[in-house]
Design a protein around this motif. Structure first.
Motif, PDB file in Angstrom:
ATOM      1  N   PHE A 199      -6.649   1.856  -0.862  1.00  9.97           N
ATOM      2  CA  PHE A 199      -5.915   1.283  -1.989  1.00  9.97           C
ATOM      3  C   PHE A 199      -5.857  -0.249  -1.973  1.00  9.97           C
ATOM      4  O   PHE A 199      -5.194  -0.842  -2.819  1.00  9.97           O
ATOM      5  CB  PHE A 199      -4.496   1.857  -2.027  1.00  9.97           C
ATOM      6  CG  PHE A 199      -4.459   3.345  -2.199  1.00  9.97           C
ATOM      7  CD1 PHE A 199      -4.457   3.921  -3.458  1.00  9.97           C
ATOM      8  CD2 PHE A 199      -4.444   4.185  -1.087  1.00  9.97           C
ATOM      9  CE1 PHE A 199      -4.440   5.296  -3.615  1.00  9.97           C
ATOM     10  CE2 PHE A 199      -4.424   5.569  -1.233  1.00  9.97           C
ATOM     11  CZ  PHE A 199      -4.425   6.121  -2.501  1.00  9.97           C
ATOM     12  N   GLN A 200      -6.514  -0.872  -1.030  1.00  8.42           N
ATOM     13  CA  GLN A 200      -6.544  -2.332  -0.989  1.00  8.42           C
ATOM     14  C   GLN A 200      -7.266  -2.874  -2.217  1.00  8.42           C
ATOM     15  O   GLN A 200      -8.366  -2.446  -2.552  1.00  8.42           O
ATOM     16  CB  GLN A 200      -7.243  -2.820   0.284  1.00  8.42           C
ATOM     17  CG  GLN A 200      -6.434  -2.570   1.553  1.00  8.42           C
ATOM     18  CD  GLN A 200      -7.189  -2.985   2.799  1.00  8.42           C
ATOM     19  OE1 GLN A 200      -8.349  -3.401   2.739  1.00  8.42           O
ATOM     20  NE2 GLN A 200      -6.537  -2.888   3.943  1.00  8.42           N
ATOM     21  N   LYS A 201      -6.656  -3.833  -2.869  1.00  5.73           N
ATOM     22  CA  LYS A 201      -7.205  -4.365  -4.118  1.00  5.73           C
ATOM     23  C   LYS A 201      -8.405  -5.271  -3.868  1.00  5.73           C
ATOM     24  O   LYS A 201      -8.558  -5.860  -2.801  1.00  5.73           O
ATOM     25  CB  LYS A 201      -6.114  -5.120  -4.876  1.00  5.73           C
ATOM     26  CG  LYS A 201      -4.972  -4.226  -5.343  1.00  5.73           C
ATOM     27  CD  LYS A 201      -3.961  -5.013  -6.160  1.00  5.73           C
ATOM     28  CE  LYS A 201      -2.841  -4.085  -6.659  1.00  5.73           C
ATOM     29  NZ  LYS A 201      -1.853  -4.834  -7.484  1.00  5.73           N
ATOM     30  N   ASN A 202      -9.234  -5.342  -4.911  1.00  3.77           N
ATOM     31  CA  ASN A 202     -10.392  -6.241  -4.943  1.00  3.77           C
ATOM     32  C   ASN A 202     -11.400  -5.983  -3.814  1.00  3.77           C
ATOM     33  O   ASN A 202     -12.016  -6.908  -3.295  1.00  3.77           O
ATOM     34  CB  ASN A 202      -9.923  -7.704  -4.902  1.00  3.77           C
ATOM     35  CG  ASN A 202      -9.014  -8.042  -6.075  1.00  3.77           C
ATOM     36  OD1 ASN A 202      -9.287  -7.663  -7.215  1.00  3.77           O
ATOM     37  ND2 ASN A 202      -7.924  -8.741  -5.785  1.00  3.77           N
ATOM     38  N   TRP A 256      -5.369  11.337   2.527  1.00  4.83           N
ATOM     39  CA  TRP A 256      -4.120  11.339   3.303  1.00  4.83           C
ATOM     40  C   TRP A 256      -2.906  11.117   2.398  1.00  4.83           C
ATOM     41  O   TRP A 256      -2.098  10.205   2.605  1.00  4.83           O
ATOM     42  CB  TRP A 256      -4.162  10.275   4.405  1.00  4.83           C
ATOM     43  CG  TRP A 256      -5.349  10.372   5.300  1.00  4.83           C
ATOM     44  CD1 TRP A 256      -6.425   9.530   5.332  1.00  4.83           C
ATOM     45  CD2 TRP A 256      -5.610  11.382   6.295  1.00  4.83           C
ATOM     46  NE1 TRP A 256      -7.334   9.930   6.281  1.00  4.83           N
ATOM     47  CE2 TRP A 256      -6.860  11.071   6.895  1.00  4.83           C
ATOM     48  CE3 TRP A 256      -4.910  12.509   6.739  1.00  4.83           C
ATOM     49  CZ2 TRP A 256      -7.423  11.843   7.903  1.00  4.83           C
ATOM     50  CZ3 TRP A 256      -5.472  13.290   7.745  1.00  4.83           C
ATOM     51  CH2 TRP A 256      -6.709  12.951   8.313  1.00  4.83           C
ATOM     52  N   ASN A 257      -2.786  11.978   1.395  1.00  2.00           N
ATOM     53  CA  ASN A 257      -1.699  11.853   0.424  1.00  2.00           C
ATOM     54  C   ASN A 257      -0.317  11.921   1.079  1.00  2.00           C
ATOM     55  O   ASN A 257       0.642  11.299   0.596  1.00  2.00           O
ATOM     56  CB  ASN A 257      -1.819  12.959  -0.635  1.00  2.00           C
ATOM     57  CG  ASN A 257      -0.839  12.775  -1.770  1.00  2.00           C
ATOM     58  OD1 ASN A 257      -0.801  11.734  -2.400  1.00  2.00           O
ATOM     59  ND2 ASN A 257      -0.035  13.796  -2.025  1.00  2.00           N
ATOM     60  N   HIS A 261       6.183   8.481  -1.245  1.00  2.00           N
ATOM     61  CA  HIS A 261       6.711   8.114  -2.559  1.00  2.00           C
ATOM     62  C   HIS A 261       6.299   6.699  -2.965  1.00  2.00           C
ATOM     63  O   HIS A 261       6.835   6.151  -3.923  1.00  2.00           O
ATOM     64  CB  HIS A 261       8.237   8.237  -2.566  1.00  2.00           C
ATOM     65  CG  HIS A 261       8.729   9.637  -2.343  1.00  2.00           C
ATOM     66  ND1 HIS A 261       8.574  10.642  -3.282  1.00  2.00           N
ATOM     67  CD2 HIS A 261       9.361  10.206  -1.283  1.00  2.00           C
ATOM     68  CE1 HIS A 261       9.097  11.762  -2.817  1.00  2.00           C
ATOM     69  NE2 HIS A 261       9.577  11.539  -1.608  1.00  2.00           N
ATOM     70  N   ARG A 262       5.383   6.117  -2.229  1.00  4.17           N
ATOM     71  CA  ARG A 262       4.916   4.783  -2.599  1.00  4.17           C
ATOM     72  C   ARG A 262       4.150   4.832  -3.923  1.00  4.17           C
ATOM     73  O   ARG A 262       3.408   5.757  -4.189  1.00  4.17           O
ATOM     74  CB  ARG A 262       3.996   4.207  -1.513  1.00  4.17           C
ATOM     75  CG  ARG A 262       4.634   4.039  -0.148  1.00  4.17           C
ATOM     76  CD  ARG A 262       3.589   3.490   0.833  1.00  4.17           C
ATOM     77  NE  ARG A 262       4.095   3.316   2.175  1.00  4.17           N
ATOM     78  CZ  ARG A 262       4.080   4.240   3.121  1.00  4.17           C
ATOM     79  NH1 ARG A 262       3.579   5.428   2.849  1.00  4.17           N
ATOM     80  NH2 ARG A 262       4.574   4.005   4.326  1.00  4.17           N
ATOM     81  N   LYS A 263       4.312   3.805  -4.710  1.00  6.15           N
ATOM     82  CA  LYS A 263       3.561   3.693  -5.950  1.00  6.15           C
ATOM     83  C   LYS A 263       2.244   2.988  -5.659  1.00  6.15           C
ATOM     84  O   LYS A 263       2.235   1.881  -5.129  1.00  6.15           O
ATOM     85  CB  LYS A 263       4.359   2.910  -6.996  1.00  6.15           C
ATOM     86  CG  LYS A 263       5.572   3.661  -7.523  1.00  6.15           C
ATOM     87  CD  LYS A 263       6.253   2.877  -8.633  1.00  6.15           C
ATOM     88  CE  LYS A 263       7.443   3.667  -9.195  1.00  6.15           C
ATOM     89  NZ  LYS A 263       8.116   2.915 -10.292  1.00  6.15           N
TER      90      LYS A 263
END
Length: 368
Positions: A300-303, A325-326, A331-333
């Motif tokens: 999920f790291q951007k760019n 690894w859900n 509960h993080r967005k």
């Protein structure tokens, strides 16, 4: 056409009668009756409407045809199976992507999605309230089925356990229930089981397999077994005999690890990586777990995704499916669309319909 289909039904009936006579036991007779019921469910819609599609997997509800005949459960034809043990009726984008990617890459395989709260009729779940079910049911080889643990566990070692267990006192109930369900599904129907947070990157072939999560440790998020496989039977028995709902993963990855060690007669599973052990292949972690769970945030790291760069494609070139690894996300967005992250690349490439359905989040204006 209609005459040909009628002949097919008569032929199937004759085959069924022959099976009854050669069945050596009453249990086998019941099994044959069940199989014949499933066959009829597959063919009756075609006979009733000649103009409908000939695909067994495409009996979907549409505005023109809300009559929906579904299999009560998978046939003995091996498929790819997903399940949702919670009462959620709106699958998350990750769940939708996992199922869509498997269906897209395996167009000739049935993809079953078992939902605990699903009532068995796709026509009851329409947009916009049930956007996920509507999207998944539009995929020609995806079949959404109701999950009934009591029925699923019948005639397995889990039946007595399920009758006695008190979910309100279980610390990890939904996970434990899912651990039991996947074993029962593989035992009864065979095929491939995948967690709903595994995005498929390559077509899958049917084989008896487990996959390494880390050194000398297996996981149960991706499993493949023939129906009634003796290894699965061992796991079902151990699930009950050594049940410990308070210990995370005791009925899941830990069970797989201890049973595979017993099966292979070793304490060191590393010796069997990508090798056959008594009919079971122990795949290395790059097959489904290329990024270990402590590093889950990397997806999920951007760019990190450059559309003109094939770095991501090269990195995961030997990966069949990525486990996101859900559970670690909690509960993080997390942002997908517009993030230029690895996860956005996977969505755009392997589940385009799901990706298209995700709204683009508006950037919040900076505070002055």
């Amino acid at each position: 056409m209609k005459r040909c289909q009628t002949f097919t039904l008569i032929f199937l009936t004759l085959i069924f009668v022959i099976f009854l006579f050669i069945s050596p036991s009453f249990d086998n007779v019941l099994f044959r009756v069940n199989e014949f019921t499933i066959i009829l469910a597959n063919h009756l819609p075609k006979i009733a409407s000649v103009g409908q599609t000939n695909s067994v997997m495409s009996a979907q509800a549409t505005p023109e045809n809300t009559v929906n005949v579904r299999r009560p459960h998978p046939t003995t034809e091996p498929g790819i199976m997903f399940l949702q043990s919670s009462s959620e009726l709106n699958p998350s984008p990750l769940v939708m992507c996992s199922i869509e990617s498997a269906a897209k890459l395996n167009p000739n395989k049935p993809v079953y999605f078992f939902m605990n709260a699903f009532n068995g009729s796709v026509s009851m779940y329409r947009e916009p309230e049930y956007k996920g079910i509507a999207l998944l049911s539009s995929l020609k080889n995806v079949i959404i089925l109701s999950l009934s643990p009591e029925e699923l566990f019948s005639n397995t070692p889990l039946a007595g356990w399920y009758e006695k267990v008190d979910p309100s006192k279980e610390r990890h109930w939904l996970h434990v229930l899912a651990d039991g369900c996947r074993l029962a599904l593989l035992w009864k129907y065979g095929g491939i089981y995948l967690d709903t947070d595994i995005i498929s990157l390559k077509p899958l072939k049917f084989q008896n397999f487990l996959c390494e999560q880390s050194s000398n440790y297996a996981n149960n998020a991706a499993l493949g077994f023939n129906r009634s496989h003796s290894f699965v039977k061992m796991c079902l028995k151990d699930f009950v005999d050594k049940y410990n709902g308070a210990a995370w993963g005791h009925q899941g990855p830990t069970l797989m690890t201890r049973m595979l060690k017993k099966w292979c007669g070793t304490d060191n599973l590393n010796d069997f990586l990508n090798k056959d052990c008594k009919g079971i292949v122990f795949l290395s972690s790059n097959w489904f777990y290329p990024v270990p769970y402590p590093n889950w945030g990397r997806y999920f790291q951007k760019n990190k995704w450059n559309k003109n760069n094939d770095t991501i494609e090269n990195e995961f070139s030997k990966t069949n499916g990525v486990h996101i690894w859900n559970y670690m996300i909690g509960h993080r967005k997390v942002e997908i669309k517009g993030s230029r992250s690895i996860i956005e690349y996977f969505f755009s490439e392997y589940c385009p319909s799901t990706y298209k359905s995700i709204p683009l989040q508006k950037e919040k204006p900076e505070k002055k």
